[in-house]
Design a protein around this motif. Structure first.
Motif, PDB file in Angstrom:
ATOM      1  N   ALA A 119      69.355  54.591  29.188  1.00  0.00           N
ATOM      2  CA  ALA A 119      68.502  55.451  28.369  1.00  0.00           C
ATOM      3  C   ALA A 119      67.051  55.073  28.659  1.00  0.00           C
ATOM      4  N   ALA A 120      66.192  56.062  28.725  1.00  0.00           N
ATOM      5  CA  ALA A 120      64.794  55.801  29.070  1.00  0.00           C
ATOM      6  C   ALA A 120      63.882  56.138  27.898  1.00  0.00           C
ATOM      7  N   ASP A 121      62.822  55.360  27.771  1.00  0.00           N
ATOM      8  CA  ASP A 121      61.818  55.560  26.736  1.00  0.00           C
ATOM      9  C   ASP A 121      60.446  55.393  27.383  1.00  0.00           C
ATOM     10  N   LYS A 122      59.523  56.325  27.150  1.00  0.00           N
ATOM     11  CA  LYS A 122      58.193  56.266  27.744  1.00  0.00           C
ATOM     12  C   LYS A 122      57.139  56.080  26.656  1.00  0.00           C
ATOM     13  N   PHE A 123      56.112  55.263  26.949  1.00  0.00           N
ATOM     14  CA  PHE A 123      55.006  55.069  26.012  1.00  0.00           C
ATOM     15  C   PHE A 123      53.784  54.519  26.736  1.00  0.00           C
ATOM     16  N   SER A 124      52.660  54.515  26.033  1.00  0.00           N
ATOM     17  CA  SER A 124      51.388  54.062  26.591  1.00  0.00           C
ATOM     18  C   SER A 124      50.874  52.846  25.824  1.00  0.00           C
ATOM     19  N   PHE A 125      50.036  52.037  26.493  1.00  0.00           N
ATOM     20  CA  PHE A 125      49.423  50.875  25.855  1.00  0.00           C
ATOM     21  C   PHE A 125      48.182  50.478  26.635  1.00  0.00           C
ATOM     22  N   ARG A 126      47.512  49.414  26.202  1.00  0.00           N
ATOM     23  CA  ARG A 126      46.283  48.942  26.820  1.00  0.00           C
ATOM     24  C   ARG A 126      46.454  47.496  27.267  1.00  0.00           C
ATOM     25  N   VAL A 127      45.743  47.127  28.341  1.00  0.00           N
ATOM     26  CA  VAL A 127      45.807  45.762  28.865  1.00  0.00           C
ATOM     27  C   VAL A 127      44.385  45.245  29.083  1.00  0.00           C
ATOM     28  N   LEU A 128      44.086  44.104  28.490  1.00  0.00           N
ATOM     29  CA  LEU A 128      42.841  43.386  28.732  1.00  0.00           C
ATOM     30  C   LEU A 128      43.209  42.178  29.586  1.00  0.00           C
ATOM     31  N   ALA A 129      42.608  42.055  30.772  1.00  0.00           N
ATOM     32  CA  ALA A 129      43.001  40.989  31.702  1.00  0.00           C
ATOM     33  C   ALA A 129      41.781  40.218  32.190  1.00  0.00           C
ATOM     34  N   PHE A 130      42.004  38.938  32.473  1.00  0.00           N
ATOM     35  CA  PHE A 130      40.981  38.052  33.004  1.00  0.00           C
ATOM     36  C   PHE A 130      41.527  37.378  34.252  1.00  0.00           C
ATOM     37  N   GLU A 131      40.639  37.064  35.200  1.00  0.00           N
ATOM     38  CA  GLU A 131      41.071  36.423  36.439  1.00  0.00           C
ATOM     39  C   GLU A 131      40.048  35.393  36.885  1.00  0.00           C
ATOM     40  N   ALA A 132      40.538  34.413  37.623  1.00  0.00           N
ATOM     41  CA  ALA A 132      39.679  33.416  38.263  1.00  0.00           C
ATOM     42  C   ALA A 132      40.327  33.083  39.597  1.00  0.00           C
ATOM     43  N   GLY A 133      39.523  33.051  40.660  1.00  0.00           N
ATOM     44  CA  GLY A 133      40.075  32.778  41.974  1.00  0.00           C
ATOM     45  C   GLY A 133      38.988  32.444  42.964  1.00  0.00           C
ATOM     46  N   TYR A 134      39.389  32.362  44.211  1.00  0.00           N
ATOM     47  CA  TYR A 134      38.416  32.069  45.261  1.00  0.00           C
ATOM     48  C   TYR A 134      38.822  32.762  46.555  1.00  0.00           C
ATOM     49  N   PRO A 135      37.824  33.281  47.281  1.00  0.00           N
ATOM     50  CA  PRO A 135      38.126  33.908  48.565  1.00  0.00           C
ATOM     51  C   PRO A 135      38.231  32.862  49.673  1.00  0.00           C
ATOM     52  N   ILE A 136      39.269  32.982  50.472  1.00  0.00           N
ATOM     53  CA  ILE A 136      39.421  32.163  51.684  1.00  0.00           C
ATOM     54  C   ILE A 136      39.089  33.117  52.835  1.00  0.00           C
ATOM     55  N   TRP A 137      37.905  32.962  53.407  1.00  0.00           N
ATOM     56  CA  TRP A 137      37.404  33.897  54.402  1.00  0.00           C
ATOM     57  C   TRP A 137      38.134  33.705  55.724  1.00  0.00           C
ATOM     58  N   ILE A 138      38.851  34.735  56.163  1.00  0.00           N
ATOM     59  CA  ILE A 138      39.559  34.727  57.442  1.00  0.00           C
ATOM     60  C   ILE A 138      38.572  35.060  58.557  1.00  0.00           C
ATOM     61  N   ILE A 139      37.859  36.145  58.369  1.00  0.00           N
ATOM     62  CA  ILE A 139      36.743  36.542  59.230  1.00  0.00           C
ATOM     63  C   ILE A 139      35.630  36.986  58.280  1.00  0.00           C
ATOM     64  N   ASP A 140      34.494  37.391  58.818  1.00  0.00           N
ATOM     65  CA  ASP A 140      33.341  37.720  57.976  1.00  0.00           C
ATOM     66  C   ASP A 140      33.643  38.718  56.867  1.00  0.00           C
ATOM     67  N   GLN A 141      34.494  39.701  57.087  1.00  0.00           N
ATOM     68  CA  GLN A 141      34.714  40.753  56.111  1.00  0.00           C
ATOM     69  C   GLN A 141      36.116  40.769  55.515  1.00  0.00           C
TER      70      GLN A 141
END
Length: 174
Positions: A119-141
């Protein structure tokens, strides 16, 4: 002599990394939790779930080191024979500290379809998200970005949930 080379290398790395987050540049990429995140619920008796997700982002650096844009996501969760599919869309902001690490936040509108005993049920909601990370540069871009994530989902028809996870992204800086 080794110290001179180390300092020169660090200056080059910091210079290249910072140049990718200048005002007027674009950020385009995708990330995934690669099959696992752990979610705990405020209501007793609900089991933990495992999930797969993928999220795409497109952003513009409005000032040096600050990107704003749109994220679109897809999430498939499984809990025993039951599960659900979620899609989300919303704005995000991300601040880079000299291209070394970043902090970000997003607010998304989501829609979910739950499937329990066919049986399927559909609904909507909201998400507040936070992130922390770091880029590991493979090439310049191009950068691989491991990220810690924390999200809070709320809505009238769902149990409030908090999610903590690790994701891995691949982003292009234009």
């Amino acid at each position: 002599m080794k110290k001179v080379w180390l300092i020169a290398t660090l200056v080059a790395i910091f210079g290249c990394a910072n140049a990718q987050t200048d005002r007027g540049k674009w950020l385009i990429g995708a990330s995934s939790s690669l099959g696992y995140s752990s979610t705990s619920y405020d209501e007793p008796g609900l089991d933990k779930t495992t999930s797969f997700n993928i999220e795409g982002v497109a952003g513009y650096f409005v000032i040096d080191n600050l990107a704003a844009g749109l994220n679109i996501g897809y999430d498939k969760e499984k809990q025993g024979d039951d599960g659900n599919t979620t899609t989300l869309i919303g704005p995000f902001v991300r601040y880079y500290a000299n291209g070394i690490f970043f902090l970000g936040a997003s607010y998304s509108s989501a829609s979910r379809e739950d499937v329990f005993a066919r049986a399927a049920d559909k609904f909507s909601f909201r998400v507040l998200a936070f992130e922390a990370g770091y880029p590991i540069w493979i090439i310049d871009q191009l950068a691989i970005e491991p990220t810690l994530n924390y999200g809070i989902a709320t809505g009238d028809e769902i149990v409030k949930s908090k999610t903590f996870g690790l994701s891995l992204g691949l982003n292009v800086y234009l």
